[in-house]
Scaffold this motif. Structure first.
Motif, mmCIF file in Angstrom:
data_model
loop_
_atom_site.group_PDB
_atom_site.id
_atom_site.type_symbol
_atom_site.label_atom_id
_atom_site.label_comp_id
_atom_site.label_asym_id
_atom_site.label_seq_id
_atom_site.Cartn_x
_atom_site.Cartn_y
_atom_site.Cartn_z
ATOM 1 N N LEU A 114 21.649 -3.553 -0.649
ATOM 2 C CA LEU A 114 21.042 -2.558 -1.530
ATOM 3 C C LEU A 114 20.361 -3.215 -2.726
ATOM 4 N N ARG A 115 20.968 -4.252 -3.250
ATOM 5 C CA ARG A 115 20.385 -4.926 -4.401
ATOM 6 C C ARG A 115 19.122 -5.705 -4.031
ATOM 7 N N THR A 116 19.056 -6.185 -2.794
ATOM 8 C CA THR A 116 17.887 -6.952 -2.378
ATOM 9 C C THR A 116 16.680 -6.047 -2.167
ATOM 10 N N ARG A 127 15.546 -5.864 -5.801
ATOM 11 C CA ARG A 127 14.795 -7.051 -6.190
ATOM 12 C C ARG A 127 13.382 -7.045 -5.624
ATOM 13 N N LEU A 128 13.214 -6.504 -4.412
ATOM 14 C CA LEU A 128 11.870 -6.429 -3.846
ATOM 15 C C LEU A 128 11.000 -5.467 -4.657
ATOM 16 N N GLY A 129 11.527 -4.302 -4.990
ATOM 17 C CA GLY A 129 10.756 -3.324 -5.744
ATOM 18 C C GLY A 129 10.343 -3.829 -7.117
ATOM 19 N N THR A 130 11.274 -4.458 -7.830
ATOM 20 C CA THR A 130 10.936 -4.968 -9.160
ATOM 21 C C THR A 130 10.015 -6.181 -9.067
ATOM 22 N N ALA A 131 10.148 -6.978 -7.997
ATOM 23 C CA ALA A 131 9.248 -8.121 -7.809
ATOM 24 C C ALA A 131 7.829 -7.647 -7.547
ATOM 25 N N LEU A 132 7.668 -6.573 -6.774
ATOM 26 C CA LEU A 132 6.344 -6.012 -6.544
ATOM 27 C C LEU A 132 5.726 -5.536 -7.851
ATOM 28 N N ALA A 133 6.507 -4.821 -8.652
ATOM 29 C CA ALA A 133 6.001 -4.350 -9.944
ATOM 30 C C ALA A 133 5.622 -5.531 -10.837
ATOM 31 N N GLY A 134 6.461 -6.561 -10.863
ATOM 32 C CA GLY A 134 6.183 -7.730 -11.680
ATOM 33 C C GLY A 134 4.947 -8.474 -11.224
ATOM 34 N N SER A 135 4.743 -8.586 -9.896
ATOM 35 C CA SER A 135 3.575 -9.268 -9.359
ATOM 36 C C SER A 135 2.290 -8.533 -9.723
ATOM 37 N N LEU A 136 2.268 -7.213 -9.527
ATOM 38 C CA LEU A 136 1.077 -6.436 -9.836
ATOM 39 C C LEU A 136 0.774 -6.453 -11.327
ATOM 40 N N ASP A 137 1.818 -6.463 -12.146
ATOM 41 C CA ASP A 137 1.642 -6.521 -13.597
ATOM 42 C C ASP A 137 1.091 -7.891 -14.012
ATOM 43 N N ALA A 138 1.671 -8.965 -13.468
ATOM 44 C CA ALA A 138 1.251 -10.317 -13.838
ATOM 45 C C ALA A 138 -0.193 -10.589 -13.448
ATOM 46 N N GLY A 214 5.289 -3.248 9.291
ATOM 47 C CA GLY A 214 6.444 -3.974 9.792
ATOM 48 C C GLY A 214 6.953 -5.035 8.847
ATOM 49 N N TRP A 215 6.640 -4.895 7.558
ATOM 50 C CA TRP A 215 7.136 -5.856 6.570
ATOM 51 C C TRP A 215 8.607 -5.605 6.246
ATOM 52 N N ILE A 216 9.013 -4.353 6.354
ATOM 53 C CA ILE A 216 10.406 -3.977 6.139
ATOM 54 C C ILE A 216 10.825 -3.043 7.265
ATOM 55 N N ALA A 217 12.124 -2.881 7.451
ATOM 56 C CA ALA A 217 12.662 -1.961 8.461
ATOM 57 C C ALA A 217 13.865 -1.244 7.866
ATOM 58 N N ARG A 218 13.974 0.027 8.144
ATOM 59 C CA ARG A 218 15.108 0.803 7.640
ATOM 60 C C ARG A 218 16.402 0.371 8.320
ATOM 61 N N ILE A 219 17.490 0.429 7.573
ATOM 62 C CA ILE A 219 18.822 0.163 8.114
ATOM 63 C C ILE A 219 19.502 1.522 8.319
ATOM 64 N N PRO A 220 20.006 1.818 9.524
ATOM 65 C CA PRO A 220 20.619 3.117 9.772
ATOM 66 C C PRO A 220 21.756 3.420 8.802
ATOM 67 N N ASP A 221 21.824 4.681 8.379
ATOM 68 C CA ASP A 221 22.899 5.171 7.504
ATOM 69 C C ASP A 221 22.955 4.426 6.184
ATOM 70 N N SER A 222 21.819 3.981 5.693
ATOM 71 C CA SER A 222 21.786 3.250 4.431
ATOM 72 C C SER A 222 20.416 3.398 3.783
ATOM 73 N N ARG A 223 20.378 3.277 2.452
ATOM 74 C CA ARG A 223 19.099 3.225 1.749
ATOM 75 C C ARG A 223 18.533 1.814 1.761
ATOM 76 N N ALA A 224 19.335 0.843 2.166
ATOM 77 C CA ALA A 224 18.864 -0.537 2.197
ATOM 78 C C ALA A 224 17.826 -0.709 3.306
ATOM 79 N N VAL A 225 16.894 -1.623 3.079
ATOM 80 C CA VAL A 225 15.912 -1.971 4.096
ATOM 81 C C VAL A 225 15.951 -3.483 4.301
ATOM 82 N N THR A 226 15.631 -3.899 5.508
ATOM 83 C CA THR A 226 15.572 -5.311 5.848
ATOM 84 C C THR A 226 14.149 -5.824 5.672
ATOM 85 N N ILE A 227 14.016 -6.979 5.065
ATOM 86 C CA ILE A 227 12.708 -7.626 4.968
ATOM 87 C C ILE A 227 12.538 -8.484 6.220
ATOM 88 N N THR A 228 11.557 -8.167 7.040
ATOM 89 C CA THR A 228 11.351 -8.866 8.302
ATOM 90 C C THR A 228 10.702 -10.234 8.055
#
Length: 249
Positions: A114-116, A127-138, A214-228
């Motif tokens: 979940l944290r990743t 971390r992925l969501g905040t990294a995206l925001a940081g990249s677009l901001d930078a 296909g950069w990410i994939a949902r994990i069943p029964d979780s809000r976490a996603v896998t980075i492919t």
């Protein structure tokens, strides 16, 4: 014609909503629905950790308060959050709770997932969501501040070039939602990173783009996603987000 101003909520109104969210089972129900997907009462009963009759009572109260909406599909009833604002409120409460007194609980693989990278309603968090925001901001594509975010002209060109619905999301400009529409870009305080990730139409389009490509994939029964593997390559190439950016801190 502009929309009439909403009346200020009374102390009793606020206390009623707070009491609804404050029940652990109902908190689990709302948290499960923060993934943006509609779930059945049976699925929500599993997430809440209570029996079916108790879950039905919780769902009725949450629906009556306007926090959930129910949709019928054949014989099944599906529940989802009534709006993105409810997910935003839950994420803010999680961030507030994370700053409270520490309770010893060994971290689990589920926590780390979940944290990743996870969904926060219809946008990316962790971390992925905040990294995206940081990249677009930078890069000067999005100007991120405590009160919100603004997409620049350079950002519009860059994001539209990614396709996958991002051009359509940008079509209405940097609307703030005051006229009743959803704002293009807003910030959401990430409970695990204590930094902002992007919400609004842009945040939703970035999640859709990441799933469709296909950069990410949902994990069943979780809000976490896998980075492919494809996602690791794409996030590094397109946004300069490497494995080091996503490593535990």
């Amino acid at each position: 014609m502009s929309n009439p101003p909403c009346p200020a909520a009374s102390a009793n109104d606020i206390a009623t909503i707070a009491a609804l969210i404050g029940d652990p089972a109902r908190t689990n129900i709302l948290s499960a629905l923060m993934g943006g997907q509609a779930l059945t009462a049976g699925e929500l009963s599993w997430h809440a950790g209570v029996g079916a009759p108790t879950t039905s009572g919780h769902l009725a109260k949450l629906s009556e308060a306007g926090l959930l909406v129910m949709e019928r599909q054949g014989r099944h009833r599906y529940y989802r959050l009534a709006s993105a604002d409810i997910a935003h409120t839950m994420e803010s409460l999680m961030a507030l709770a994370a700053t409270g007194p520490r309770r010893h609980r060994p971290p689990s693989p589920k926590d780390e997932a979940l944290r990743t990278a996870r969904t926060c309603y219809d946008h990316l968090a962790g971390r992925l969501g905040t990294a995206l925001a940081g990249s677009l901001d930078a890069r000067g594509h999005v100007i991120v501040g405590d009160g919100g975010a603004l997409v620049t002209e350079a950002g519009r060109d860059f994001l539209a070039g990614l396709g996958a619905g991002l051009g359509a999301a940008l079509a209405d400009g940097n609307g703030d939602g005051a006229g009743g529409g959803r704002p293009l870009c807003r910030v959401c305080l990430d409970w695990s990173e204590r930094r902002h990730h992007l919400a609004g139409r842009l945040g939703a389009a970035l999640l859709t783009c990441s799933l469709e490509r296909g950069w990410i994939a949902r994990i069943p029964d979780s809000r976490a996603v896998t980075i492919t593997d494809a996602g690791k390559q794409a996030f590094s190439t397109v946004f300069d987000i490497t494995a080091e950016h996503l490593a535990p801190k």
